[in-house]
Write a protein that holds these residues in place. Structure first.
Motif, PDB file in Angstrom:
ATOM      1  N   THR A  26       8.443  21.337   1.765  1.00 43.13           N
ATOM      2  CA  THR A  26       8.341  20.027   2.405  1.00 43.13           C
ATOM      3  C   THR A  26       9.557  19.164   2.106  1.00 43.13           C
ATOM      4  O   THR A  26      10.025  18.411   2.977  1.00 43.13           O
ATOM      5  CB  THR A  26       7.071  19.306   1.939  1.00 43.13           C
ATOM      6  OG1 THR A  26       5.933  20.141   2.179  1.00 43.13           O
ATOM      7  CG2 THR A  26       6.887  17.999   2.700  1.00 43.13           C
ATOM      8  N   ALA A  27      10.082  19.272   0.891  1.00 44.32           N
ATOM      9  CA  ALA A  27      11.287  18.521   0.549  1.00 44.32           C
ATOM     10  C   ALA A  27      12.457  18.943   1.441  1.00 44.32           C
ATOM     11  O   ALA A  27      13.227  18.098   1.921  1.00 44.32           O
ATOM     12  CB  ALA A  27      11.635  18.717  -0.919  1.00 44.32           C
ATOM     13  N   VAL A  28      12.574  20.254   1.673  1.00 42.00           N
ATOM     14  CA  VAL A  28      13.646  20.755   2.548  1.00 42.00           C
ATOM     15  C   VAL A  28      13.438  20.267   3.983  1.00 42.00           C
ATOM     16  O   VAL A  28      14.381  19.819   4.650  1.00 42.00           O
ATOM     17  CB  VAL A  28      13.703  22.294   2.495  1.00 42.00           C
ATOM     18  CG1 VAL A  28      14.695  22.821   3.519  1.00 42.00           C
ATOM     19  CG2 VAL A  28      14.089  22.768   1.102  1.00 42.00           C
ATOM     20  N   LEU A  29      12.198  20.343   4.464  1.00 39.06           N
ATOM     21  CA  LEU A  29      11.905  19.905   5.827  1.00 39.06           C
ATOM     22  C   LEU A  29      12.156  18.407   5.998  1.00 39.06           C
ATOM     23  O   LEU A  29      12.642  17.956   7.037  1.00 39.06           O
ATOM     24  CB  LEU A  29      10.453  20.238   6.179  1.00 39.06           C
ATOM     25  CG  LEU A  29      10.115  21.730   6.311  1.00 39.06           C
ATOM     26  CD1 LEU A  29       8.625  21.902   6.542  1.00 39.06           C
ATOM     27  CD2 LEU A  29      10.905  22.363   7.450  1.00 39.06           C
ATOM     28  N   ALA A  31      14.333  16.602   4.301  1.00 39.83           N
ATOM     29  CA  ALA A  31      15.787  16.420   4.339  1.00 39.83           C
ATOM     30  C   ALA A  31      16.342  16.831   5.699  1.00 39.83           C
ATOM     31  O   ALA A  31      17.231  16.170   6.249  1.00 39.83           O
ATOM     32  CB  ALA A  31      16.446  17.222   3.223  1.00 39.83           C
ATOM     33  N   TRP A  32      15.803  17.925   6.258  1.00 39.81           N
ATOM     34  CA  TRP A  32      16.257  18.397   7.566  1.00 39.81           C
ATOM     35  C   TRP A  32      15.950  17.362   8.657  1.00 39.81           C
ATOM     36  O   TRP A  32      16.795  17.089   9.507  1.00 39.81           O
ATOM     37  CB  TRP A  32      15.614  19.727   7.893  1.00 39.81           C
ATOM     38  CG  TRP A  32      15.849  20.187   9.305  1.00 39.81           C
ATOM     39  CD1 TRP A  32      14.987  20.152  10.349  1.00 39.81           C
ATOM     40  CD2 TRP A  32      17.070  20.728   9.829  1.00 39.81           C
ATOM     41  NE1 TRP A  32      15.573  20.628  11.495  1.00 39.81           N
ATOM     42  CE2 TRP A  32      16.850  21.002  11.201  1.00 39.81           C
ATOM     43  CE3 TRP A  32      18.318  21.005   9.272  1.00 39.81           C
ATOM     44  CZ2 TRP A  32      17.840  21.544  12.019  1.00 39.81           C
ATOM     45  CZ3 TRP A  32      19.307  21.557  10.092  1.00 39.81           C
ATOM     46  CH2 TRP A  32      19.061  21.814  11.434  1.00 39.81           C
ATOM     47  N   CYS A  33      14.768  16.791   8.621  1.00 32.18           N
ATOM     48  CA  CYS A  33      14.401  15.777   9.617  1.00 32.18           C
ATOM     49  C   CYS A  33      15.281  14.542   9.492  1.00 32.18           C
ATOM     50  O   CYS A  33      15.687  13.941  10.499  1.00 32.18           O
ATOM     51  CB  CYS A  33      12.932  15.399   9.463  1.00 32.18           C
ATOM     52  SG  CYS A  33      11.783  16.685  10.008  1.00 32.18           S
ATOM     53  N   GLY A  34      15.589  14.161   8.263  1.00 30.37           N
ATOM     54  CA  GLY A  34      16.482  13.033   8.064  1.00 30.37           C
ATOM     55  C   GLY A  34      17.878  13.320   8.609  1.00 30.37           C
ATOM     56  O   GLY A  34      18.512  12.452   9.215  1.00 30.37           O
ATOM     57  N   TYR A 157      12.289  12.496  15.029  1.00 30.84           N
ATOM     58  CA  TYR A 157      12.565  13.111  13.727  1.00 30.84           C
ATOM     59  C   TYR A 157      12.251  12.145  12.584  1.00 30.84           C
ATOM     60  O   TYR A 157      11.810  12.571  11.509  1.00 30.84           O
ATOM     61  CB  TYR A 157      14.022  13.564  13.653  1.00 30.84           C
ATOM     62  CG  TYR A 157      14.253  14.945  14.220  1.00 30.84           C
ATOM     63  CD1 TYR A 157      13.855  16.080  13.513  1.00 30.84           C
ATOM     64  CD2 TYR A 157      14.867  15.130  15.446  1.00 30.84           C
ATOM     65  CE1 TYR A 157      14.061  17.351  14.017  1.00 30.84           C
ATOM     66  CE2 TYR A 157      15.074  16.406  15.968  1.00 30.84           C
ATOM     67  CZ  TYR A 157      14.677  17.508  15.248  1.00 30.84           C
ATOM     68  OH  TYR A 157      14.877  18.772  15.754  1.00 30.84           O
ATOM     69  N   SER A 158      12.466  10.862  12.806  1.00 31.30           N
ATOM     70  CA  SER A 158      12.123   9.880  11.771  1.00 31.30           C
ATOM     71  C   SER A 158      10.617   9.851  11.534  1.00 31.30           C
ATOM     72  O   SER A 158      10.160   9.740  10.388  1.00 31.30           O
ATOM     73  CB  SER A 158      12.621   8.493  12.189  1.00 31.30           C
ATOM     74  OG  SER A 158      14.031   8.455  12.273  1.00 31.30           O
ATOM     75  N   LEU A 159       9.836   9.949  12.612  1.00 32.63           N
ATOM     76  CA  LEU A 159       8.383   9.998  12.472  1.00 32.63           C
ATOM     77  C   LEU A 159       7.951  11.255  11.720  1.00 32.63           C
ATOM     78  O   LEU A 159       7.006  11.219  10.923  1.00 32.63           O
ATOM     79  CB  LEU A 159       7.727   9.947  13.846  1.00 32.63           C
ATOM     80  CG  LEU A 159       7.799   8.595  14.573  1.00 32.63           C
ATOM     81  CD1 LEU A 159       7.222   8.710  15.976  1.00 32.63           C
ATOM     82  CD2 LEU A 159       7.047   7.529  13.791  1.00 32.63           C
ATOM     83  N   LEU A 160       8.641  12.367  11.991  1.00 30.47           N
ATOM     84  CA  LEU A 160       8.323  13.598  11.252  1.00 30.47           C
ATOM     85  C   LEU A 160       8.629  13.429   9.770  1.00 30.47           C
ATOM     86  O   LEU A 160       7.922  13.991   8.920  1.00 30.47           O
ATOM     87  CB  LEU A 160       9.126  14.768  11.819  1.00 30.47           C
ATOM     88  CG  LEU A 160       8.484  15.547  12.965  1.00 30.47           C
ATOM     89  CD1 LEU A 160       9.327  16.762  13.314  1.00 30.47           C
ATOM     90  CD2 LEU A 160       7.065  15.993  12.612  1.00 30.47           C
ATOM     91  N   THR A 161       9.673  12.682   9.460  1.00 33.81           N
ATOM     92  CA  THR A 161       9.982  12.410   8.055  1.00 33.81           C
ATOM     93  C   THR A 161       8.820  11.703   7.374  1.00 33.81           C
ATOM     94  O   THR A 161       8.459  12.028   6.230  1.00 33.81           O
ATOM     95  CB  THR A 161      11.258  11.554   7.955  1.00 33.81           C
ATOM     96  OG1 THR A 161      12.344  12.209   8.604  1.00 33.81           O
ATOM     97  CG2 THR A 161      11.629  11.309   6.498  1.00 33.81           C
ATOM     98  N   VAL A 198       5.426  21.133  11.202  1.00 31.52           N
ATOM     99  CA  VAL A 198       6.371  22.211  11.530  1.00 31.52           C
ATOM    100  C   VAL A 198       6.245  22.610  12.998  1.00 31.52           C
ATOM    101  O   VAL A 198       7.244  22.814  13.699  1.00 31.52           O
ATOM    102  CB  VAL A 198       6.142  23.428  10.614  1.00 31.52           C
ATOM    103  CG1 VAL A 198       6.957  24.620  11.096  1.00 31.52           C
ATOM    104  CG2 VAL A 198       6.522  23.090   9.176  1.00 31.52           C
ATOM    105  N   ILE A 199       5.010  22.716  13.488  1.00 31.93           N
ATOM    106  CA  ILE A 199       4.790  23.077  14.892  1.00 31.93           C
ATOM    107  C   ILE A 199       5.419  22.036  15.818  1.00 31.93           C
ATOM    108  O   ILE A 199       6.079  22.370  16.803  1.00 31.93           O
ATOM    109  CB  ILE A 199       3.289  23.220  15.181  1.00 31.93           C
ATOM    110  CG1 ILE A 199       2.716  24.417  14.410  1.00 31.93           C
ATOM    111  CG2 ILE A 199       3.035  23.385  16.678  1.00 31.93           C
ATOM    112  CD1 ILE A 199       1.216  24.556  14.521  1.00 31.93           C
ATOM    113  N   ILE A 200       5.217  20.760  15.481  1.00 27.86           N
ATOM    114  CA  ILE A 200       5.811  19.689  16.293  1.00 27.86           C
ATOM    115  C   ILE A 200       7.334  19.748  16.216  1.00 27.86           C
ATOM    116  O   ILE A 200       8.034  19.596  17.228  1.00 27.86           O
ATOM    117  CB  ILE A 200       5.304  18.315  15.820  1.00 27.86           C
ATOM    118  CG1 ILE A 200       3.793  18.194  16.067  1.00 27.86           C
ATOM    119  CG2 ILE A 200       6.042  17.190  16.549  1.00 27.86           C
ATOM    120  CD1 ILE A 200       3.190  16.914  15.516  1.00 27.86           C
ATOM    121  N   MET A 201       7.859  19.999  15.029  1.00 29.10           N
ATOM    122  CA  MET A 201       9.298  20.019  14.838  1.00 29.10           C
ATOM    123  C   MET A 201       9.959  21.134  15.644  1.00 29.10           C
ATOM    124  O   MET A 201      11.079  20.969  16.160  1.00 29.10           O
ATOM    125  CB  MET A 201       9.630  20.203  13.342  1.00 29.10           C
ATOM    126  CG  MET A 201      11.107  20.116  13.029  1.00 29.10           C
ATOM    127  SD  MET A 201      11.440  20.413  11.274  1.00 29.10           S
ATOM    128  CE  MET A 201      11.021  22.159  11.166  1.00 29.10           C
TER     129      MET A 201
END
Length: 208
Positions: A26-29, A31-34, A157-161, A198-201
């Motif tokens: 989740t930390a990696v995801l 950071a990726w979304c950010g 992507y901000s919302l996913l964060t 993840v599915i949404i991303m």
């Protein structure tokens, strides 16, 4: 040591391992979304700048077309006055100084028997800058729409964060000293929310 005493300890270790794994992923995801939100924000700024530049150029082209039309109108006015006065020498002199764009429309107007109100209403009359202004205005509109789309992508992507931050919160809460079933519920909720994120991303475009 009996199996009944080792089972809770084994379950606790499994929960700890899963928790660490979920936290790491989740930390990696997050950071990726950010990163993606930042990239799409940059693309938005570029598109807005391009739209603004195209709009300025379109305005300049429209000004060029307007000035050309005013010049042609003044020349045509002098031509009309010369013709009414019967001054053929002046009329020819003025015709030789028509702009190429107006000369084409003037020839079409005369070829049509001068039935139209003037050369300016004919499709043949296209002062310089007219086509460029239309093309640049269309480019500006397209870039503006692209900027809005890029802005929405960055917001997504901000919302996913935020969603992945909720996963981190639930997973971290599952590490607290609580009943095993509470830890399992919190961790399970975190995993479910993470999978949904993840599915949404995966449906979002990626910008590198």
């Amino acid at each position: 040591m009996s199996d009944s005493s080792t089972a809770p300890h084994r379950e606790s270790r499994i929960l700890d391992i899963v928790t660490v794994f979920v936290l790491s992923v989740t930390a990696v995801l997050t950071a990726w979304c950010g990163f993606e939100a930042s990239k799409w924000g940059g693309e938005m700024s570029i598109a807005f700048s391009q739209a603004s530049s195209a709009r300025i150029q379109a305005t300049a082209a429209e000004g060029q077309a307007r000035d050309a039309r005013l010049y042609d109108l003044s020349m045509f006015t002098q031509w009309v006055l010369a013709e009414e006065a019967g001054n053929d020498e002046l009329r020819v002199f003025i015709e030789e100084r028509f702009t190429p764009e107006f000369a084409v429309a003037f020839s079409a107007w005369e070829a049509g028997g001068r039935t139209e109100r003037g050369p300016f209403v004919l499709d043949e009359y296209v002062p310089p800058g007219t086509d460029e202004a239309v093309e640049l205005a269309a480019t500006a509109d397209a870039k503006f729409e692209q900027a809005l789309e890029n802005n929405q992508r960055g917001d997504n992507y901000s919302l996913l964060t935020v969603l992945f931050a909720l996963v981190l919160f639930l997973t971290a809460m599952s590490q607290r000293d609580a009943a095993p079933w509470i830890r399992r519920v919190l961790l399970g909720l975190g995993i479910v929310v993470g999978v949904v994120g993840v599915i949404i991303m995966l449906t979002f475009p990626v910008k590198i």
